[in-house]
Design a protein around this motif. Structure first.
Motif, short mmCIF file in Angstrom:
data_model
loop_
_atom_site.label_atom_id
_atom_site.label_comp_id
_atom_site.label_asym_id
_atom_site.label_seq_id
_atom_site.Cartn_x
_atom_site.Cartn_y
_atom_site.Cartn_z
N THR A 145 0.90 -1.06 0.11
CA THR A 145 -0.14 -0.12 -0.13
C THR A 145 0.85 1.37 0.13
OG1 THR A 145 -0.15 0.15 2.52
CG2 THR A 145 -1.61 -1.08 1.22
N PRO A 146 0.27 2.24 -0.60
CA PRO A 146 1.30 3.52 -0.25
C PRO A 146 1.67 3.97 1.31
CG PRO A 146 -0.61 3.97 -1.81
CD PRO A 146 -1.05 2.59 -1.00
N ALA A 147 0.55 3.77 2.12
CA ALA A 147 1.13 3.78 3.43
C ALA A 147 2.38 2.81 3.83
CB ALA A 147 0.03 3.65 4.35
N ALA A 148 2.39 1.66 3.36
CA ALA A 148 3.50 0.80 3.66
C ALA A 148 4.84 1.32 3.22
CB ALA A 148 2.97 -0.72 3.32
N CYS A 149 4.62 1.66 1.77
CA CYS A 149 5.50 2.16 1.04
C CYS A 149 6.40 3.28 1.66
CB CYS A 149 5.21 2.25 -0.57
SG CYS A 149 6.58 2.83 -1.55
N ALA A 150 5.61 4.29 2.01
CA ALA A 150 5.98 5.46 2.81
C ALA A 150 6.67 5.02 4.02
CB ALA A 150 4.81 6.33 2.92
N ARG A 151 6.25 4.40 4.78
CA ARG A 151 6.66 3.92 6.03
C ARG A 151 8.18 3.01 5.87
NH1 ARG A 151 2.99 0.94 8.26
NH2 ARG A 151 3.67 -1.01 7.46
N ALA A 152 8.26 2.45 4.79
CA ALA A 152 9.54 1.91 4.50
C ALA A 152 10.68 2.84 4.12
CB ALA A 152 9.41 0.76 3.28
N PHE A 153 10.14 3.87 3.31
CA PHE A 153 11.33 5.11 3.07
C PHE A 153 11.56 5.93 4.16
CE2 PHE A 153 9.97 4.64 -1.60
CZ PHE A 153 11.24 4.57 -2.14
N ARG A 154 10.27 6.12 4.94
CA ARG A 154 10.60 7.01 6.30
C ARG A 154 11.66 6.16 7.04
NH1 ARG A 154 7.39 11.07 7.41
NH2 ARG A 154 5.41 11.50 6.28
N ASP A 155 11.34 4.76 7.33
CA ASP A 155 12.32 4.15 8.12
C ASP A 155 13.67 3.97 7.41
OD1 ASP A 155 10.18 3.27 9.79
OD2 ASP A 155 9.88 1.08 8.98
N GLU A 156 13.87 4.08 6.22
CA GLU A 156 15.26 4.04 5.54
C GLU A 156 15.88 5.46 5.90
OE1 GLU A 156 18.68 3.09 3.69
OE2 GLU A 156 17.10 1.63 4.20
N LEU A 157 15.08 6.50 5.64
CA LEU A 157 15.65 7.81 5.97
C LEU A 157 16.16 8.14 7.41
CD1 LEU A 157 13.21 10.05 3.80
CD2 LEU A 157 15.54 9.56 3.41
N MET A 158 15.26 7.58 8.45
CA MET A 158 15.46 7.42 9.83
C MET A 158 16.93 6.71 9.88
SD MET A 158 13.39 6.44 13.13
CE MET A 158 12.65 5.12 12.24
N LEU A 159 17.01 5.47 9.51
CA LEU A 159 18.19 4.72 9.73
C LEU A 159 19.47 5.45 9.23
CD1 LEU A 159 16.81 1.20 8.80
CD2 LEU A 159 17.78 1.92 10.78
N GLN A 160 19.23 5.96 7.90
CA GLN A 160 20.39 6.70 7.48
C GLN A 160 20.94 8.02 8.31
OE1 GLN A 160 22.03 5.15 4.71
NE2 GLN A 160 23.58 6.50 5.38
#
Length: 192
Positions: A55-70
């Protein structure tokens, strides 16, 4: 609904889910996902691509997680490191273990620093203690139990030893936390 309408609808919903991110980062993500979906549409694999993105929400969460990790990995401060691990600990086992191990080391570091301060205030209660038989060692504070007598062996050296241990444990906790962040960054894969 045509396939290009499907892509546009997905990107619109993804844009809403990415609110709060800086405009340039959100635009980069939308461009990347849009190009990916268009490429997959040309291959006749649009539905498969949409399913793999979720879902767009799940995809957005994955990107947010990646940005937070980085960001946490790049900054390396304890607040960012532990914040990222804490935020992801409920969704990722690696983050939970990272939080557990790095957190225990940080708590031990704080305990060592506190014991060094207590040593300055009340030196009779803190030290490296050994019982008469030389079988038990206790680092920190102790009360003699009935039938056992402990002697303090470090004396004035307790303070510098405790400070060195506190700093070493702090450094190891940060390296451990960053190691777990690096491990998660390596596993993060958003686009199939």
């Amino acid at each position: 609904m045509t396939r290009s309408d499907t892509i546009e609808l997905y990107l619109k919903q993804l844009s809403k889910a990415l609110r709060g991110l800086p405009d340039d980062e959100r635009d980069d993500i939308l461009n990347e996902i849009g190009a990916h979906l268009e490429h997959r549409e040309d291959e006749g694999q649009l539905e498969t691509a949409l399913q793999s993105l979720g879902t767009p929400a799940a995809c957005a969460r994955a990107f947010r997680d990646e940005l937070m990790l980085q960001a946490a990995f790049d900054d390396g401060g304890p607040r960012q490191t532990f914040g990222a691990l804490l935020s992801l600990a409920t969704r990722r086992t690696v983050a939970a273990f990272g939080l557990l191990f790095a957190g225990m080391l940080l708590i031990m570091s704080i305990a060592m620093a506190v014991s060094a301060v207590v040593e300055m205030i009340n030196p009779e209660t803190v030290g490296l203690w050994v019982n008469n038989g030389g079988q038990d060692f206790v680092f920190g504070t102790i009360k003699n139990l009935p039938g056992e007598t402990y002697s303090e062996v470090l004396g004035r050296w307790y303070f510098p030893v405790a400070i060195v241990l506190a700093v070493a444990l702090y450094i190891v906790s940060q390296l451990t936390g960053r190691g777990f962040l690096k491990l998660m960054i390596g596993r993060q894969k958003i686009l199939p």
